[in-house]
Design an enzyme around this catalytic site. Structure first.
Site, mmCIF file in Angstrom:
data_model
loop_
_atom_site.group_PDB
_atom_site.id
_atom_site.type_symbol
_atom_site.label_atom_id
_atom_site.label_comp_id
_atom_site.label_asym_id
_atom_site.label_seq_id
_atom_site.Cartn_x
_atom_site.Cartn_y
_atom_site.Cartn_z
ATOM 1 N N ASP A 107 1.283 -1.297 0.603
ATOM 2 C CA ASP A 107 0.027 -0.203 -0.163
ATOM 3 C C ASP A 107 0.432 1.447 -0.104
ATOM 4 O O ASP A 107 1.408 1.650 1.374
ATOM 5 C CB ASP A 107 -0.884 0.138 1.201
ATOM 6 C CG ASP A 107 -2.060 1.312 1.475
ATOM 7 O OD1 ASP A 107 -2.320 1.696 -0.089
ATOM 8 O OD2 ASP A 107 -2.501 0.868 1.817
ATOM 9 N N ALA A 108 0.685 1.766 -1.198
ATOM 10 C CA ALA A 108 2.015 2.693 -1.499
ATOM 11 C C ALA A 108 1.397 3.879 -1.947
ATOM 12 O O ALA A 108 2.310 4.902 -1.611
ATOM 13 C CB ALA A 108 2.817 2.260 -2.379
ATOM 14 N N LYS A 109 0.591 3.948 -2.978
ATOM 15 C CA LYS A 109 -0.638 5.283 -3.107
ATOM 16 C C LYS A 109 -0.045 5.952 -4.528
ATOM 17 O O LYS A 109 0.157 7.201 -3.958
ATOM 18 C CB LYS A 109 -1.561 5.410 -2.322
ATOM 19 C CG LYS A 109 -2.472 4.766 -1.731
ATOM 20 C CD LYS A 109 -3.361 6.070 -0.380
ATOM 21 C CE LYS A 109 -4.335 4.749 -0.017
ATOM 22 N NZ LYS A 109 -3.870 4.158 1.018
ATOM 23 N N ARG A 110 0.802 5.278 -4.792
ATOM 24 C CA ARG A 110 1.842 6.492 -5.992
ATOM 25 C C ARG A 110 1.486 6.897 -6.700
ATOM 26 O O ARG A 110 0.265 5.435 -7.255
ATOM 27 C CB ARG A 110 3.446 5.586 -5.942
ATOM 28 C CG ARG A 110 4.609 4.894 -5.262
ATOM 29 C CD ARG A 110 4.839 5.128 -3.669
ATOM 30 N NE ARG A 110 5.354 5.070 -2.988
ATOM 31 C CZ ARG A 110 6.165 5.428 -1.700
ATOM 32 N NH1 ARG A 110 5.245 5.625 -1.537
ATOM 33 N NH2 ARG A 110 6.909 4.006 -1.160
#
Lengths: 274, 274
Positions: free
Chosen positions: A93-96
């Site tokens: 879960d990084a939402k880059r």
């Protein structure tokens, strides 16, 4: 094996739609681990071992590692997941979300450095910010669509066009992910459990995409309503709970308590299937 | 001192609107450094030393460090900037965007771990995804508004409402940042140099916000048109160039070549002021 097949395999094997979210906060660690950022791996590995036969996926949230200079512990944790629960996919879960050349670097981070099976991404910068991840065959990417936080309304609920029935921004994202952006069937969507009606809208637009649904547990989403809105026999839903599982007990029995809470949530989700 | 005052101080001291972007790619490093991810710090520190009197800001792009397990080199690099060029602010280009509790962790990463003066953020998840950064007094945050990549159109150029003159999504973001979201004057906007007409639109909506403008140099944006559209005597613009400066020479003279290119760009920007 594609990411979707891996997800379906874990769903069947563990009879589960439950994603165990790993948001380690040392100040909330139990007993002897409390406050010790050097023990993030130890804490998370215990949770993984206690829930590996109950989960459809694990979802480490990279911010909680980065804040504590714990990147190497995250590497070790994903390697541990790989070796002890190879059938359970790992969603980083990084939402880059960045221009193509930078997105290539973030894809290296997620898939090569950490060895994740999928990643969460922001769609705000458009298709060329997503494409570099799709070059990794067999990997998945969940695009933020309708998020579970209060501010999710600020942009995602804006209507594009003022005619009755013209799409909201999150519906536009769902259409892009279902259609032109989904080159090789690698995309899924993030839709918060706090808005079951909007899960139904997303399902109407994207009937076959896997949905990652955070917001059950500490964030207060209704697990049963979530499953009724999102579940399809041929498209997995991945319902995340983090804090309610991780911090089910502040004592030395934390792993047993996490297992009990994970089992309870898994069974509740399964019982809510239409 | 606020971030805005720091930016204005560097602008005056160095006579500059030029932001030196640090996107280190070991395969493009010159001479003996080539291909050596262990020398990212060495390469970047040489660039910093060669351009510190020419820049309004430095902007390390964290993806290029994360892809090479180089977080400790980034820590060391920002510390080096701090000690050798304390008057030049550091903008950590991270484009984070997540729910409040996770945003708190990312704020720790940017401001406490790395010691950045400002950070870039995605507005897609709304105000509560931005608010945790604003709790750091004196720190700044640039919100993605109209980005310089082709896919910037996909969401940011969607019209909210179908009436002539109703705002596009990026204009909505500019309004939020100019108005209700800008609690303590800490916000700025990211607007790509590839679209000068849209810089003018953003300036009309947000006349006093600092603008971070990538896309000059390797991405092809027109420096003079950018300055004409965005420059205001009382609101700094921060015009980023990364690759054109970093890789101005592939020989051992790379730092001198970077300095020459930075000086050329700084002077071009200054000469374009109305």
């Amino acid at each position: 094996m594609t990411f979707l097949e891996m997800l379906q395999g874990a769903q069947e094997r563990n009879g589960s739609m439950l994603c165990v979210g790993l948001d380690p906060e040392p100040k909330r660690f139990p007993g002897a681990l409390k406050g010790d950022a050097g023990r993030i791996y130890d804490f998370c590995a215990r949770i993984v071992d206690a829930t590996a036969d109950l989960a459809i996926a694990f979802k480490p949230q990279i911010a909680y590692f980065a804040a504590h200079r714990a990147e190497q512990q995250l590497e070790k944790l994903v390697a541990h997941m790989r070796s002890t629960a190879p059938h359970v996919p790992v969603i980083l879960d990084a939402k880059r979300g960045d221009i193509g050349s930078t997105a290539e670097q973030y894809a290296v981070e997620a898939f090569e450095r950490y060895g994740a099976d999928a990643v969460t991404l922001s769609p705000f910068m458009g298709f060329d910010s997503v494409q570099p991840y799709l070059k990794y065959e067999g990997k998945g990417a969940f695009l933020l669509c309708r998020t579970s936080n209060p501010g999710g309304d600020d942009l995602q609920n804006q209507r594009l066009g003022s005619i009755e029935g013209s799409p909201l921004l999150y519906e536009h994202v769902a259409k892009l992910a279902q259609g032109p952006w989904n080159l090789n069937g690698q995309l899924g969507l993030v839709v918060g459990a706090t808005y079951p009606v909007e899960i139904e809208r997303v399902r109407a637009i994207a009937p076959r995409l896997p949905l990652l649904i955070p917001g059950v547990g500490a964030q207060g989403g209704d697990a049963a309503a979530t499953v009724r809105a999102g579940w399809r026999a041929d498209a997995p839903i991945v319902v995340n709970s983090s804090r309610a599982i991780l911090y089910a007990s502040s004592g030395d029995d934390f792993a047993d308590a996490a297992r009990a809470e994970a089992r309870r949530t898994r069974d509740l989700l399964a019982a809510s299937r239409p």
